[in-house]
Design a protein around this motif. Sequence first.
Motif, short mmCIF file in Angstrom:
data_model
loop_
_atom_site.label_atom_id
_atom_site.label_comp_id
_atom_site.label_asym_id
_atom_site.label_seq_id
_atom_site.Cartn_x
_atom_site.Cartn_y
_atom_site.Cartn_z
N SER A 117 0.84 -1.20 0.00
CA SER A 117 0.00 0.00 0.00
C SER A 117 0.87 1.24 0.00
O SER A 117 1.93 1.28 0.64
CB SER A 117 -0.90 0.00 1.24
OG SER A 117 -1.58 1.25 1.36
N ALA A 118 0.41 2.29 -0.69
CA ALA A 118 1.11 3.56 -0.68
C ALA A 118 0.63 4.47 0.44
O ALA A 118 1.25 5.50 0.70
CB ALA A 118 0.92 4.28 -2.03
N THR A 119 -0.47 4.09 1.12
CA THR A 119 -1.04 4.96 2.16
C THR A 119 -1.15 4.23 3.49
O THR A 119 -1.34 3.00 3.54
CB THR A 119 -2.44 5.48 1.77
OG1 THR A 119 -3.36 4.37 1.73
CG2 THR A 119 -2.40 6.17 0.42
N ASN A 128 -3.33 -4.73 7.94
CA ASN A 128 -3.15 -4.69 9.39
C ASN A 128 -1.72 -4.31 9.75
O ASN A 128 -1.07 -4.92 10.61
CB ASN A 128 -3.52 -6.04 10.02
CG ASN A 128 -3.69 -5.96 11.53
OD1 ASN A 128 -4.08 -4.92 12.06
ND2 ASN A 128 -3.38 -7.04 12.23
N ASN A 129 -1.23 -3.28 9.05
CA ASN A 129 0.16 -2.90 9.21
C ASN A 129 0.32 -1.41 8.90
O ASN A 129 -0.66 -0.70 8.72
CB ASN A 129 1.05 -3.74 8.29
CG ASN A 129 2.35 -4.15 8.94
OD1 ASN A 129 3.04 -3.32 9.54
ND2 ASN A 129 2.68 -5.43 8.85
N THR A 130 1.57 -0.97 8.83
CA THR A 130 1.87 0.40 8.41
C THR A 130 2.59 0.34 7.07
O THR A 130 3.02 -0.73 6.62
CB THR A 130 2.79 1.10 9.44
OG1 THR A 130 4.06 0.40 9.48
CG2 THR A 130 2.16 1.11 10.81
N VAL A 131 2.76 1.50 6.43
CA VAL A 131 3.47 1.52 5.15
C VAL A 131 4.88 0.97 5.32
O VAL A 131 5.37 0.19 4.50
CB VAL A 131 3.49 2.95 4.57
CG1 VAL A 131 4.48 3.05 3.41
CG2 VAL A 131 2.10 3.35 4.10
N ASP A 132 5.55 1.37 6.39
CA ASP A 132 6.91 0.87 6.62
C ASP A 132 6.88 -0.57 7.11
O ASP A 132 7.66 -1.42 6.65
CB ASP A 132 7.63 1.75 7.63
CG ASP A 132 9.10 1.39 7.75
OD1 ASP A 132 9.82 1.45 6.73
OD2 ASP A 132 9.54 1.04 8.86
#
Length: 309
Positions: A117-119, A128-132
């Motif tokens: 994902s880019a966002t 269920n995560n962050t971009v990083d």
Amino acid sequence: MSALELGLPMKVADGELPERVTIWEVGPRDGLQNEKNIVDLAVKLEFLDRLATAGLTVLEATSMVSPKWVPQLADAEELLARLEQRAGVRYPVLVPNERGLARALESGVTDIAVFASATETFAARNLNNTVDGQFAMFEPVVRQALQAGMRVRGYVSMCWGDPWEGAVDPAAVGAVGRRLLDLGCAQVSLGDTIGVATPAHVAAVLAEFPSLENIAVHFHDTYGQALSNTLAALRLGVTCVDSSAGGLGGCPYAKSATGNLATEDLVWMLDGLGIEHGVDLGALAQTSAWLAGELGRQSPSRVVRALTG
């Protein structure tokens, strides 16, 4: 009747457009996964066979996701076991995690794709995560796949708009896409998940990449811009375009979403531009008309309706 038979000009200008485009057919996976009613395995297999007969050389066959989340693709292993693969045709499979990779390896898959994902909001809601943090999930997948001799593609979602965050910063897309390439992805496909891109915005995102040799585009037609966005990408040097036979698919995040760019509509445009692609438009349109009948509705593709109506 094709654009060529109508006597339309075949080139806009020398050097502006690629001589050949690879069509990455996503209908069997990205298209069918949005169907509420379970499609019979025999229909899926015939769909893949018909697409290969029509000349498509990249067919995204299925996904190794949990059947709990995508019941439509719960038959992935059985489909791959029964699939009669054609020489010269690739059958990529979407793999979300290491468990999915293990299933793909067990099924003899040679091409996989991972999904990013880019966002931040979409990463949280869908992964269920962050971009990083998402990279910690699929870095080992890419590494192990490459060690096994697989070819890996990376998808980036929400590249032009996010239903929660609005317009997406091109720099954010570039950062995720370049990181996927650095991991070893042979190609990165940039997705307009909710179909809000326009040609100028397409150019702004593509400018984030020093080379477009390994970049593909994946447009949804929510606002009727998929073909114009594709043309903008082709003019800038993109040579691989994702599309879905008959316009199969949709976006659960936008009420007005009308699905993926229809492969037939793409082929009609490519014919009119004199760009090679290797697809038999008539056979493809008949395939989509047949599948629409199996699904109990009319194909949303204008070209399918024009050629088979």
